[in-house]
Motif scaffolding. Sequence first.
Motif, PDB file in Angstrom:
ATOM      1  N   GLY A 170       0.811  -1.208   0.000  1.00 17.85           N
ATOM      2  CA  GLY A 170       0.000   0.000   0.000  1.00 17.85           C
ATOM      3  C   GLY A 170       0.843   1.255   0.000  1.00 17.85           C
ATOM      4  O   GLY A 170       1.836   1.340  -0.734  1.00 17.85           O
ATOM      5  N   PRO A 171       0.484   2.246   0.811  1.00 20.52           N
ATOM      6  CA  PRO A 171       1.250   3.495   0.882  1.00 20.52           C
ATOM      7  C   PRO A 171       2.689   3.227   1.332  1.00 20.52           C
ATOM      8  O   PRO A 171       2.961   2.281   2.064  1.00 20.52           O
ATOM      9  CB  PRO A 171       0.489   4.310   1.946  1.00 20.52           C
ATOM     10  N   HIS A 173       4.640   5.909   2.622  1.00 17.79           N
ATOM     11  CA  HIS A 173       5.038   7.078   3.402  1.00 17.79           C
ATOM     12  C   HIS A 173       5.145   6.694   4.879  1.00 17.79           C
ATOM     13  O   HIS A 173       4.143   6.291   5.496  1.00 17.79           O
ATOM     14  CB  HIS A 173       4.030   8.215   3.240  1.00 17.79           C
ATOM     15  N   ILE A 174       6.335   6.814   5.435  1.00 20.49           N
ATOM     16  CA  ILE A 174       6.568   6.545   6.857  1.00 20.49           C
ATOM     17  C   ILE A 174       6.361   7.841   7.626  1.00 20.49           C
ATOM     18  O   ILE A 174       7.111   8.812   7.438  1.00 20.49           O
ATOM     19  CB  ILE A 174       7.983   5.984   7.100  1.00 20.49           C
ATOM     20  N   ASP A 175       5.375   7.864   8.473  1.00 20.78           N
ATOM     21  CA  ASP A 175       5.003   9.079   9.197  1.00 20.78           C
ATOM     22  C   ASP A 175       5.918   9.283  10.408  1.00 20.78           C
ATOM     23  O   ASP A 175       5.472   9.272  11.563  1.00 20.78           O
ATOM     24  CB  ASP A 175       3.536   8.983   9.637  1.00 20.78           C
ATOM     25  N   HIS A 176       7.193   9.472  10.116  1.00 23.11           N
ATOM     26  CA  HIS A 176       8.191   9.633  11.179  1.00 23.11           C
ATOM     27  C   HIS A 176       9.481  10.144  10.542  1.00 23.11           C
ATOM     28  O   HIS A 176       9.573  10.245   9.318  1.00 23.11           O
ATOM     29  CB  HIS A 176       8.433   8.289  11.866  1.00 23.11           C
ATOM     30  N   PHE A 177      10.500  10.448  11.393  1.00 27.74           N
ATOM     31  CA  PHE A 177      11.772  10.896  10.824  1.00 27.74           C
ATOM     32  C   PHE A 177      12.811   9.778  10.777  1.00 27.74           C
ATOM     33  O   PHE A 177      13.934   9.996  10.334  1.00 27.74           O
ATOM     34  CB  PHE A 177      12.320  12.115  11.586  1.00 27.74           C
ATOM     35  N   PHE A 178      12.440   8.578  11.237  1.00 25.07           N
ATOM     36  CA  PHE A 178      13.291   7.415  11.037  1.00 25.07           C
ATOM     37  C   PHE A 178      12.411   6.168  11.003  1.00 25.07           C
ATOM     38  O   PHE A 178      11.216   6.214  11.302  1.00 25.07           O
ATOM     39  CB  PHE A 178      14.385   7.319  12.109  1.00 25.07           C
ATOM     40  N   CYS A 179      13.012   5.042  10.618  1.00 26.22           N
ATOM     41  CA  CYS A 179      12.255   3.801  10.468  1.00 26.22           C
ATOM     42  C   CYS A 179      12.057   3.145  11.829  1.00 26.22           C
ATOM     43  O   CYS A 179      12.891   2.354  12.279  1.00 26.22           O
ATOM     44  CB  CYS A 179      12.997   2.855   9.516  1.00 26.22           C
ATOM     45  N   ASP A 180      10.946   3.478  12.470  1.00 30.76           N
ATOM     46  CA  ASP A 180      10.636   2.928  13.785  1.00 30.76           C
ATOM     47  C   ASP A 180       9.527   1.886  13.640  1.00 30.76           C
ATOM     48  O   ASP A 180       8.840   1.818  12.620  1.00 30.76           O
ATOM     49  CB  ASP A 180      10.207   4.047  14.734  1.00 30.76           C
ATOM     50  N   VAL A 181       9.343   1.099  14.697  1.00 31.41           N
ATOM     51  CA  VAL A 181       8.459  -0.066  14.612  1.00 31.41           C
ATOM     52  C   VAL A 181       7.014   0.316  14.318  1.00 31.41           C
ATOM     53  O   VAL A 181       6.377  -0.289  13.436  1.00 31.41           O
ATOM     54  CB  VAL A 181       8.570  -0.907  15.911  1.00 31.41           C
ATOM     55  N   VAL A 182       6.454   1.290  15.013  1.00 30.62           N
ATOM     56  CA  VAL A 182       5.033   1.613  14.852  1.00 30.62           C
ATOM     57  C   VAL A 182       4.717   2.164  13.463  1.00 30.62           C
ATOM     58  O   VAL A 182       3.809   1.655  12.783  1.00 30.62           O
ATOM     59  CB  VAL A 182       4.569   2.584  15.955  1.00 30.62           C
ATOM     60  N   PRO A 183       5.418   3.196  12.970  1.00 31.58           N
ATOM     61  CA  PRO A 183       5.069   3.725  11.638  1.00 31.58           C
ATOM     62  C   PRO A 183       5.323   2.748  10.495  1.00 31.58           C
ATOM     63  O   PRO A 183       4.599   2.779   9.496  1.00 31.58           O
ATOM     64  CB  PRO A 183       5.955   4.976  11.496  1.00 31.58           C
ATOM     65  N   LEU A 185       5.152  -0.676  10.730  1.00 28.22           N
ATOM     66  CA  LEU A 185       4.128  -1.721  10.801  1.00 28.22           C
ATOM     67  C   LEU A 185       2.791  -1.247  10.226  1.00 28.22           C
ATOM     68  O   LEU A 185       1.993  -2.058   9.748  1.00 28.22           O
ATOM     69  CB  LEU A 185       3.930  -2.184  12.240  1.00 28.22           C
ATOM     70  N   LYS A 186       2.531   0.052  10.268  1.00 23.84           N
ATOM     71  CA  LYS A 186       1.282   0.588   9.704  1.00 23.84           C
ATOM     72  C   LYS A 186       1.213   0.395   8.189  1.00 23.84           C
ATOM     73  O   LYS A 186       0.124   0.425   7.607  1.00 23.84           O
ATOM     74  CB  LYS A 186       1.157   2.076  10.034  1.00 23.84           C
ATOM     75  N   THR A 192      -0.417  -8.514  11.064  1.00 26.89           N
ATOM     76  CA  THR A 192       0.747  -8.227  11.909  1.00 26.89           C
ATOM     77  C   THR A 192       0.548  -8.661  13.357  1.00 26.89           C
ATOM     78  O   THR A 192       1.385  -8.362  14.212  1.00 26.89           O
ATOM     79  CB  THR A 192       1.069  -6.716  11.882  1.00 26.89           C
ATOM     80  N   HIS A 193      -0.559  -9.355  13.650  1.00 18.00           N
ATOM     81  CA  HIS A 193      -0.862  -9.705  15.039  1.00 18.00           C
ATOM     82  C   HIS A 193       0.230 -10.578  15.661  1.00 18.00           C
ATOM     83  O   HIS A 193       0.700 -10.291  16.772  1.00 18.00           O
ATOM     84  CB  HIS A 193      -2.210 -10.418  15.127  1.00 18.00           C
TER      85      HIS A 193
END
Length: 321
Positions: A170-171, A173-183, A185-186, A192-193
């Motif tokens: 899908g999209p 775009h990582i809604d953050h300034f680095f590759c973190d787990v929460v953004p 995984l979205k 992803t359970h």
Amino acid sequence: MDMRGNHTQIKFILLGITEKPWAKTPLFVLFLLIYIVTLVGNVGIITLVRVSPSLHTPMYFFLTHFAFTDICYSTAISPRMLADLLSEDKTISFTACMMQFFTFAFFAAIECHLLAMMAYDRHVAICQPLLYVTIISSRVCWQLVASSYLFAFLSAIIYTWCVFGGSFCGPNHIDHFFCDVVPVLKLVCSDTHSSEMIIFAFVTINVVGTSVVILLSYISIIRTVLRMRSAQSRARAFHTCASHLMAVSIFFGSGFFIYLQPSSSHRSLDNVASVFYTMVTPMLNPFIYTLRNKEVKGALIKCVRRLFNQWQDTRLVSCRT
């Protein structure tokens, strides 16, 4: 954008810390200064401990590794963020994103374990001073540090596999300034359970487990200190723990704020908290351990005097010749 194919060809776009053009240059200058101070401060701590015989103790052995991890996990984030602040192209490849996350997770996990080791070191020093040399020997120190690096490495591999092992379709775009787990995984299209459960289990071991060690160590320390008859002894014991407690509070406090809040609450203050524990905390740690520590300040003064005397001797020799 279809990202079901070869993961190595996937590219993400980091949205960054701000979308306001006028704020990017001031933030670049601010974060560059923070990063420089982080490098200078932590390299200074490592150098000072190495050249000062009075600091060749287990506590400062752990502190040098703590400073090293601060340098590494800050470096995993800061240079990329600084480049993105001045660049229009904020794309990052799948491999680069995965390696950034792996490096950050690896050194952040090590830092959790080192904080627990330093708490245990203070516990033995205060609660069992006569057995300190036997319990916290040089061999034990190396074994503890090596085990923390090994477990952190295995944990980081599992975290990375759980986050980047799914299907991206899908999209991008990582809604953050680095590759973190929460953004990241979205952006995963597959379920992803199970990955989230595995991550939760290892976070519990790394973060909650080390937090329990720290908590139990300080409960034992407080009980021992309160039984001391001398007020001066109590004050000295608490003073030796003050720097470590401050570092623990800053690191775990900001981390818990990010990773233990409900998913619906994410984004509002995430960037601020993330900047704090990825950039500000590594910068503050050298000051915490120098400004509040008489041993480190004493070693620093001796080192400066030694360098000044050597400079004077060199100058006198050059003048005579």
